[in-house]
Scaffold this motif. Structure first.
Motif, PDB file in Angstrom:
ATOM      1  N   ALA A   1     -21.802  -2.878  11.496  1.00 26.54           N
ATOM      2  CA  ALA A   1     -20.620  -1.978  11.655  1.00 26.54           C
ATOM      3  C   ALA A   1     -19.595  -2.310  12.972  1.00 26.54           C
ATOM      4  O   ALA A   1     -18.228  -1.938  12.622  1.00 26.54           O
ATOM      5  N   ILE A   2     -19.858  -3.749  13.729  1.00 32.81           N
ATOM      6  CA  ILE A   2     -18.078  -4.050  14.481  1.00 32.81           C
ATOM      7  C   ILE A   2     -17.444  -4.981  13.780  1.00 32.81           C
ATOM      8  O   ILE A   2     -16.617  -4.186  13.305  1.00 32.81           O
ATOM      9  N   ASP A   3     -18.118  -5.266  12.455  1.00 28.86           N
ATOM     10  CA  ASP A   3     -17.092  -6.132  11.359  1.00 28.86           C
ATOM     11  C   ASP A   3     -15.975  -4.973  11.294  1.00 28.86           C
ATOM     12  O   ASP A   3     -15.011  -5.050  10.973  1.00 28.86           O
ATOM     13  N   ALA A   4     -17.095  -3.831  10.036  1.00 28.39           N
ATOM     14  CA  ALA A   4     -16.114  -3.000  10.061  1.00 28.39           C
ATOM     15  C   ALA A   4     -15.044  -2.340  11.136  1.00 28.39           C
ATOM     16  O   ALA A   4     -14.366  -2.021  10.503  1.00 28.39           O
ATOM     17  N   GLU A   5     -15.431  -2.070  12.414  1.00 27.27           N
ATOM     18  CA  GLU A   5     -14.314  -1.901  13.197  1.00 27.27           C
ATOM     19  C   GLU A   5     -13.542  -2.681  13.196  1.00 27.27           C
ATOM     20  O   GLU A   5     -12.753  -1.616  13.239  1.00 27.27           O
ATOM     21  N   ARG A   6     -13.751  -3.437  13.668  1.00 29.82           N
ATOM     22  CA  ARG A   6     -13.237  -4.119  13.920  1.00 29.82           C
ATOM     23  C   ARG A   6     -11.562  -4.769  12.835  1.00 29.82           C
ATOM     24  O   ARG A   6     -10.145  -4.554  12.787  1.00 29.82           O
ATOM     25  N   GLU A   7     -12.306  -4.561  11.549  1.00 25.24           N
ATOM     26  CA  GLU A   7     -11.147  -4.525  10.091  1.00 25.24           C
ATOM     27  C   GLU A   7     -10.200  -3.968   9.554  1.00 25.24           C
ATOM     28  O   GLU A   7      -9.356  -3.800   9.723  1.00 25.24           O
ATOM     29  N   VAL A   8     -10.971  -2.338  10.122  1.00 26.24           N
ATOM     30  CA  VAL A   8     -10.063  -1.650  10.141  1.00 26.24           C
ATOM     31  C   VAL A   8      -8.830  -1.030  10.964  1.00 26.24           C
ATOM     32  O   VAL A   8      -8.024  -1.292  10.680  1.00 26.24           O
ATOM     33  N   ASP A   9      -9.196  -1.643  12.261  1.00 26.95           N
ATOM     34  CA  ASP A   9      -9.038  -1.639  13.215  1.00 26.95           C
ATOM     35  C   ASP A   9      -7.357  -2.424  13.207  1.00 26.95           C
ATOM     36  O   ASP A   9      -6.261  -2.200  13.887  1.00 26.95           O
ATOM     37  N   ASN A  10      -7.810  -3.317  12.636  1.00 27.68           N
ATOM     38  CA  ASN A  10      -6.837  -4.698  12.016  1.00 27.68           C
ATOM     39  C   ASN A  10      -5.751  -4.433  11.466  1.00 27.68           C
ATOM     40  O   ASN A  10      -4.364  -4.792  11.541  1.00 27.68           O
ATOM     41  N   MET A  11      -6.444  -3.311  10.090  1.00 22.76           N
ATOM     42  CA  MET A  11      -5.619  -3.331   8.995  1.00 22.76           C
ATOM     43  C   MET A  11      -4.550  -1.728   9.452  1.00 22.76           C
ATOM     44  O   MET A  11      -3.800  -2.304   9.477  1.00 22.76           O
ATOM     45  N   LYS A  12      -4.660  -1.321  11.287  1.00 22.95           N
ATOM     46  CA  LYS A  12      -3.610  -0.234  11.263  1.00 22.95           C
ATOM     47  C   LYS A  12      -3.099  -0.978  12.045  1.00 22.95           C
ATOM     48  O   LYS A  12      -1.790  -0.062  12.142  1.00 22.95           O
ATOM     49  N   LYS A  13      -3.692  -1.825  12.868  1.00 20.60           N
ATOM     50  CA  LYS A  13      -2.123  -2.536  13.846  1.00 20.60           C
ATOM     51  C   LYS A  13      -1.477  -3.059  13.254  1.00 20.60           C
ATOM     52  O   LYS A  13      -0.435  -3.118  13.103  1.00 20.60           O
TER      53      LYS A  13
ATOM     54  N   ASN B   1       1.456  -8.881   6.908  1.00 26.80           N
ATOM     55  CA  ASN B   1       1.052  -8.649   5.251  1.00 26.80           C
ATOM     56  C   ASN B   1      -0.367  -7.976   5.693  1.00 26.80           C
ATOM     57  O   ASN B   1      -1.015  -7.820   6.652  1.00 26.80           O
ATOM     58  N   THR B   2       0.229  -6.657   4.597  1.00 29.81           N
ATOM     59  CA  THR B   2      -0.963  -5.907   5.170  1.00 29.81           C
ATOM     60  C   THR B   2      -1.917  -5.632   3.908  1.00 29.81           C
ATOM     61  O   THR B   2      -2.526  -4.998   3.881  1.00 29.81           O
ATOM     62  N   GLU B   3      -1.833  -7.130   3.446  1.00 27.65           N
ATOM     63  CA  GLU B   3      -2.938  -6.548   2.763  1.00 27.65           C
ATOM     64  C   GLU B   3      -4.186  -7.691   2.991  1.00 27.65           C
ATOM     65  O   GLU B   3      -4.944  -7.581   2.657  1.00 27.65           O
ATOM     66  N   THR B   4      -3.383  -8.998   3.603  1.00 29.47           N
ATOM     67  CA  THR B   4      -4.465  -9.916   4.642  1.00 29.47           C
ATOM     68  C   THR B   4      -4.516  -9.063   5.963  1.00 29.47           C
ATOM     69  O   THR B   4      -5.124 -10.304   6.579  1.00 29.47           O
ATOM     70  N   TYR B   5      -3.811  -8.340   6.684  1.00 28.39           N
ATOM     71  CA  TYR B   5      -4.006  -7.943   7.887  1.00 28.39           C
ATOM     72  C   TYR B   5      -3.721  -9.051   8.838  1.00 28.39           C
ATOM     73  O   TYR B   5      -4.131  -9.326   9.916  1.00 28.39           O
ATOM     74  N   GLU B   6      -2.573  -9.784   8.566  1.00 21.90           N
ATOM     75  CA  GLU B   6      -1.810 -10.901   9.402  1.00 21.90           C
ATOM     76  C   GLU B   6      -0.571 -10.350   9.609  1.00 21.90           C
ATOM     77  O   GLU B   6       0.139  -9.817   9.331  1.00 21.90           O
ATOM     78  N   LEU B   7      -0.610 -11.131  10.429  1.00 26.66           N
ATOM     79  CA  LEU B   7       0.972 -10.795  11.330  1.00 26.66           C
ATOM     80  C   LEU B   7       1.113 -11.940  11.645  1.00 26.66           C
ATOM     81  O   LEU B   7       0.937 -13.199  12.330  1.00 26.66           O
ATOM     82  N   ASP B   8       2.920 -13.101  11.733  1.00 28.60           N
ATOM     83  CA  ASP B   8       2.909 -13.872  12.135  1.00 28.60           C
ATOM     84  C   ASP B   8       3.997 -13.910  12.943  1.00 28.60           C
ATOM     85  O   ASP B   8       4.865 -13.225  13.277  1.00 28.60           O
TER      86      ASP B   8
END
Length: 535
Positions: free
Chosen positions: A358-370, A448-455
């Motif tokens: 659950a924590i991993d899912a919450e973090r991943e969604v949060d990161n995606m939205k950011k 990158n909105t596919e990998t959820y990464e910011l550079d």
């Protein structure tokens, strides 16, 4: 136990729907506090072995995603009959505690009950009353002001008690991604923890400890929420990191206590390095989990700790409520304990795994939205702080808690080497260093909105860049001069060799004449020439 006439209130976030805890508090004539923590009795509705129970067991916990909640239980239960809404009767499990002015629990009572919440309060309202003294809120809740003030006083007592025993306070600001009706992010806001959030936490922690200690001392099997000592290798790494920042660390990797770590957090409070020290220490800790053995809770510096206060959203709490009913209504003999003793290990393992999921899912969604929120801000400049330094680059965090990578290839002011021990980058030419906790100015160069990464890339002021170029040019000139000197040295040596060769030839001519005069000097002169050649 009928508590419907006892004044109880709930305090939650404004958008919360699953209200699983309520509070009552009375200031006794002897000066002590009589605290009641009333928790929704989900076990009355979710029977062991039922379809509801099996589904709850698999889910393990509710997941609180950015724009929605995936509940452990059907919403008819979590937001309905189990939720402690105001002015309706609800089944609860109550823990009453008499607490003195030192925070010591003098006596307690744990029993099923029925309550009727008198008022639904929000954290913001409590903060407005107790922190800001908002006159409008005082007027609106005038019947409860004395109750709120007593709650604030008791919270401070309990907080001080935890501090004195060494509980580590990772009181960092959390962020919340605000989304529109279509789920698109529109803003990222910080959520400071006021006295409203903290007093509820104090009361829940005290109830969890009291219930856990009760069953432990009766030698009855229950689930524990355990937090073991930090891994020694990770703690050694943290100690070296803190020492590199000039922070004095008492204790060693295998002896350091919660109180010693608490002191470190306290010493960096309000300083630039506060965030990275807290983050690095948190990453050095073990992951809390569930177990059938009482292994204590390192972070809270608590000897006894179990989860009792959130059965709507956590399966271990639901299990503990079942155990309370079982031991009070069936018995506590070895035979009565046998069933739960056999199933608790599986519940502990499954609940720990489900929580991490659950924590991993919450973090991943949060990161995606950011990342989605930042996607249209490529090219913009931001103030940031370096939160991690690795061989391939540096991770930075913006003021809104968004994180991204500055790859080492984007650090163009110099060629940088990674210093692992100091957790920093060091420029080869300029000697410029970048270390954790340092503030930098960055530009967003990719989202990158596919990998959820910011550079990001570093923004270096022109003066610093020019100075670096001057140093580079100076070093290049110095290198060129050294090369020229080596070349001249070689020419000088060659000239010397030619001179020696000429002298040698003259010697041979003289030797020839000498030979004609005296054959006895032949060996000596030949030996001299050999030595001269070796030189």
């Amino acid at each position: 136990m009928d508590l419907t006439e006892t004044v109880t209130i709930t305090i939650d976030g404004a958008d919360a729907k699953d209200l699983d805890d309520a509070i009552s508090l009375e200031k006794l004539e002897n000066g002590n506090y009589y605290l009641g923590v009333h928790i929704a009795d989900v076990s009355h509705y979710v029977k062991e072995g039922s379809s509801l129970d099996k589904d709850a067991f698999e889910r393990g916990s509710s997941s609180y995603l950015t724009d929605r909640v995936i509940p452990m239980l059907p919403r008819e239960l979590s937001n309905g009959i189990c939720s402690l809404h105001p002015n309706v009767e609800r089944l609860t499990m109550t823990c009453f505690m008499e607490i003195n002015d030192q925070g010591k629990v003098l006596n307690y009572h744990i029993e099923p009950s029925v309550i009727r919440s008198h008022q639904r309060m929000t954290y913001d309202a409590i903060n407005g009353i107790l922190e800001e003294g908002d006159p409008q809120l005082y007027k609106e809740y005038e019947d409860y002001i004395s109750l709120f003030e007593n709650m604030g006083d008791l919270h401070k007592i309990l907080e001080k008690k935890r501090y004195n025993r060494g509980a580590i306070n990772f009181d960092t600001e959390e962020s919340q991604v605000l989304v529109d009706e279509e789920g698109q992010p529109v803003d990222i806001v910080l959520r400071p923890r006021g006295i409203g959030e903290r007093l509820i936490e104090s009361f829940m922690l005290q109830a969890n400890e009291t219930v856990s200690e009760h069953f432990t001392k009766k030698h009855l099997p229950i689930l524990y929420r355990v937090h073991e000592r930090p891994d020694m290798a990770k703690m050694q790494s943290f100690i070296e990191f803190a020492s590199a920042l000039g922070i004095k660390v008492s204790g060693t990797k295998d002896t350091v206590s919660p109180k010693q770590l608490q002191k470190i957090i306290e010493n960096v409070e309000g300083k630039d390095e506060e965030l990275v020290v807290s983050m690095t220490l948190l990453r050095s800790m073990q992951q809390a989990r569930y177990d059938i053995e009482d292994l204590g809770h390192f972070g809270l510096a608590a000897e006894y700790y179990s989860h009792f206060t959130s059965p709507i959203r956590r399966y271990p709490d639901l299990t503990l409520h079942r155990l309370i009913h079982h031991y009070q209504e069936v018995g506590t003999s070895k035979k009565d304990q046998a069933h739960y003793q056999s199933i608790l290990p599986e519940i502990a393992e499954q609940s720990s795994m489900a929580e991490r999921r659950a924590i991993d899912a919450e973090r991943e969604v949060d990161n995606m939205k950011k990342v989605e929120f930042m996607a249209d801000k490529v090219g913009q400049k931001f103030e940031a702080i370096i939160v991690s330094v690795l061989g391939f680059g540096m991770f930075v965090q913006l003021e809104n808690t968004v994180e991204g990578l500055i790859h080492i290839s984007k650090m163009k002011e110099d060629y940088f080497d990674y210093n692992e021990q100091g957790k920093m980058m060091i420029g080869k030419r300029t000697g410029k260093t970048y270390r954790m906790g340092e503030k930098v100015e960055v530009r967003l160069v990719g989202a990158n909105t596919e990998t959820y990464e910011l550079d990001f890339e570093l923004i270096v002021d022109k003066a610093s860049s020019d100075q670096g170029k001057k140093q580079e040019k100076s070093q290049d000139n110095s290198k060129h001069n050294r090369k020229n000197r080596r070349r001249r040295g070689k020419r000088t040596k060659k000239s010397g060799d030619s001179s020696q060769k000429s002298q040698s030839n003259t010697g041979r001519s003289k030797d020839k004449n000498a030979k004609q005069k005296s054959g006895g000097q032949k060996s000596k002169k030949k030996h001299f020439k050999i030595i001269q050649k070796d030189q």
